[in-house]
Design an enzyme around this catalytic site. Structure first.
Site, mmCIF file in Angstrom:
data_model
loop_
_atom_site.group_PDB
_atom_site.id
_atom_site.type_symbol
_atom_site.label_atom_id
_atom_site.label_comp_id
_atom_site.label_asym_id
_atom_site.label_seq_id
_atom_site.Cartn_x
_atom_site.Cartn_y
_atom_site.Cartn_z
ATOM 1 N N HIS A 1 9.154 -3.431 3.302
ATOM 2 C CA HIS A 1 8.848 -3.826 2.107
ATOM 3 C C HIS A 1 10.048 -4.193 1.203
ATOM 4 C CE1 HIS A 1 5.477 -0.719 3.303
ATOM 5 N NE2 HIS A 1 4.776 -1.758 2.929
ATOM 6 N N GLN B 1 -10.108 -2.350 2.344
ATOM 7 C CA GLN B 1 -9.704 -3.162 3.702
ATOM 8 C C GLN B 1 -9.599 -2.101 4.950
ATOM 9 O OE1 GLN B 1 -5.873 -4.090 2.087
ATOM 10 N NE2 GLN B 1 -4.793 -3.497 4.106
ATOM 11 N N MET C 1 0.943 -1.089 -0.157
ATOM 12 C CA MET C 1 0.183 0.054 -0.005
ATOM 13 C C MET C 1 0.874 1.285 0.055
ATOM 14 S SD MET C 1 -3.426 -1.017 2.139
ATOM 15 C CE MET C 1 -2.758 -0.783 3.546
ATOM 16 N N GLN D 1 -3.050 -12.200 7.806
ATOM 17 C CA GLN D 1 -3.036 -11.932 6.341
ATOM 18 C C GLN D 1 -2.507 -12.965 5.585
ATOM 19 O OE1 GLN D 1 -3.058 -7.975 4.466
ATOM 20 N NE2 GLN D 1 -0.789 -8.740 3.995
ATOM 21 N N ASP E 1 2.111 -9.049 9.280
ATOM 22 C CA ASP E 1 0.560 -9.270 8.925
ATOM 23 C C ASP E 1 0.346 -10.606 8.888
ATOM 24 O OD1 ASP E 1 -0.238 -6.213 8.567
ATOM 25 O OD2 ASP E 1 1.366 -6.789 7.334
ATOM 26 N N HIS F 1 9.056 1.298 3.362
ATOM 27 C CA HIS F 1 10.170 0.962 4.212
ATOM 28 C C HIS F 1 11.099 0.015 4.013
ATOM 29 C CE1 HIS F 1 7.544 -1.759 6.172
ATOM 30 N NE2 HIS F 1 6.370 -0.720 6.500
HETATM 31 P P1 AMP Z 1 1.504 -2.998 3.555
HETATM 32 O O1 AMP Z 1 1.897 -1.807 2.699
HETATM 33 O O2 AMP Z 1 1.424 -2.608 4.658
HETATM 34 O O3 AMP Z 1 -0.037 -3.581 2.965
HETATM 35 O O4 AMP Z 1 2.476 -4.291 3.497
HETATM 36 C C1 AMP Z 1 2.990 -4.834 2.188
HETATM 37 C C2 AMP Z 1 3.598 -6.101 2.602
HETATM 38 O O5 AMP Z 1 4.758 -5.634 3.259
HETATM 39 C C3 AMP Z 1 2.790 -7.006 3.394
HETATM 40 O O6 AMP Z 1 3.024 -8.176 2.992
HETATM 41 C C4 AMP Z 1 3.400 -6.819 4.815
HETATM 42 O O7 AMP Z 1 3.234 -7.897 5.576
HETATM 43 C C5 AMP Z 1 4.845 -6.678 4.492
HETATM 44 N N1 AMP Z 1 5.520 -5.792 5.700
HETATM 45 C C6 AMP Z 1 5.022 -4.589 6.160
HETATM 46 N N2 AMP Z 1 5.748 -4.234 7.217
HETATM 47 C C7 AMP Z 1 6.755 -5.095 7.414
HETATM 48 C C8 AMP Z 1 7.736 -5.679 8.279
HETATM 49 N N3 AMP Z 1 8.184 -4.746 9.321
HETATM 50 N N4 AMP Z 1 8.602 -6.654 8.026
HETATM 51 C C9 AMP Z 1 8.285 -7.649 6.900
HETATM 52 N N5 AMP Z 1 7.288 -7.413 6.061
HETATM 53 C C10 AMP Z 1 6.401 -6.276 6.336
#
Ligand code: AMP
Length: 268
Positions: free
Chosen positions: A33, A55, A26, A144, A141, A30
């Protein structure tokens, strides 16, 4: 690196590739990602940046979600293409919903009604657009990735789902796009989440099996407003009464009006 906004562009590029790894995000990228993207790089990689409105069960959380696509694009290296669709491209009429029964209503699902239906609906849509052979999700997550694995099995997607470990700051705080909304003080308080979880893990590894005692260790260390702390079987996500071989502690807390989640395994 190509930046595509339309399904048509994605499909025409995709047609020339055999394998394709995919990292859905999304945005507000960081190091967490970027770690997924590094792991995915054994194959050509596609990244999507789409703040999925379906969501968000809380409208203001959706509105306040950090967005900076220009900055995100500068962070991406070695990626074949980035899919940055406008909402209409993905949502369309949107009469169809994908819902993973049971998993979607446990834990996070109890506190965020509709959240996981929004996730599975849009992730399935992205899978149909990108047609990846491999997809990477973070254990940050945790529920998820369990949900998506179930969806892939049920809907017979021909996709390998990979789990990546949680990336943390030096303080132990799990990286999250939502951390951008924390004050300095909030950030240091938020470090108490992982301190509590790591102490639970340490106690479990030393042989503590009593779930209530483990949860109390967390409550004693986490200084924030705790929405839940649960210990579950990793496969079913059902609460357990005594620590077993594949147990995991999951939590959600509130800090500076921001909801944060984290989790840890209770086995070696
Ligand atoms: P999001 O942008 O929050 O939807 O996250 C995108 C993907 O990055 C998802 O699969 C998250 O689980 C993963 N993600 C987010 N934060 C972290 C983290 N600190 N360590 C590992 N994976 C992450």
């Amino acid at each position: 690196m190509k930046v595509y906004k339309t399904i048509k562009e994605v499909k025409s590029y995709r047609a020339n590739l055999k394998d394709l790894a995919f990292v859905p995000t999304m945005g507000a990228l960081h190091t967490g990602h970027l770690s997924l993207i590094e792991l995915a790089k054994e194959k050509p990689v596609a990244v999507s940046i789409f703040v999925n409105p379906l969501q968000f069960n809380d409208k203001s959380d959706f509105e306040k979600y950090p967005r900076d696509v220009e900055r995100d694009l500068k962070k991406l290296q070695g990626v074949d293409f980035v899919f940055v669709p406008e909402p209409e491209e993905i949502l369309g009429e949107r009469l169809t919903k994908v819902s993973v029964a049971d998993i979607s209503t446990k834990l996070e699902g109890k506190f965020r009604p509709g959240h996981f239906d929004g996730v599975s609906t849009i992730v399935a849509t992205l899978f149909n657009i990108i047609e990846p052979t491999d997809v990477w999700f973070g254990e940050k997550d945790f529920q998820q990735v369990v949900l998506i694995e179930q969806m892939v099995r049920d809907l017979k997607f021909n996709i390998n789902i990979h789990r990546a470990p949680i990336v943390r700051e030096a303080s132990g705080l799990a990286l999250s796009s939502r951390n951008e909304r924390l004050s300095d003080n909030g950030k240091s308080e938020a470090a108490s989440i992982s301190k509590g979880l790591f102490k639970m893990r340490e106690a479990a590894l030393k042989g503590e099996k009593n779930i209530e005692k483990l949860k109390q260790i967390y409550r004693d260390l986490c200084t924030l407003e705790i929405e839940y702390i649960e210990v579950v079987d990793e496969l079913t996500l059902d609460p357990i009464t005594s620590v077993a071989s594949k147990s995991r502690a999951l939590t959600a807390v509130w800090c500076d009006g921001v909801r944060l989640i984290d989790n840890v395994s209770l086995y070696a």
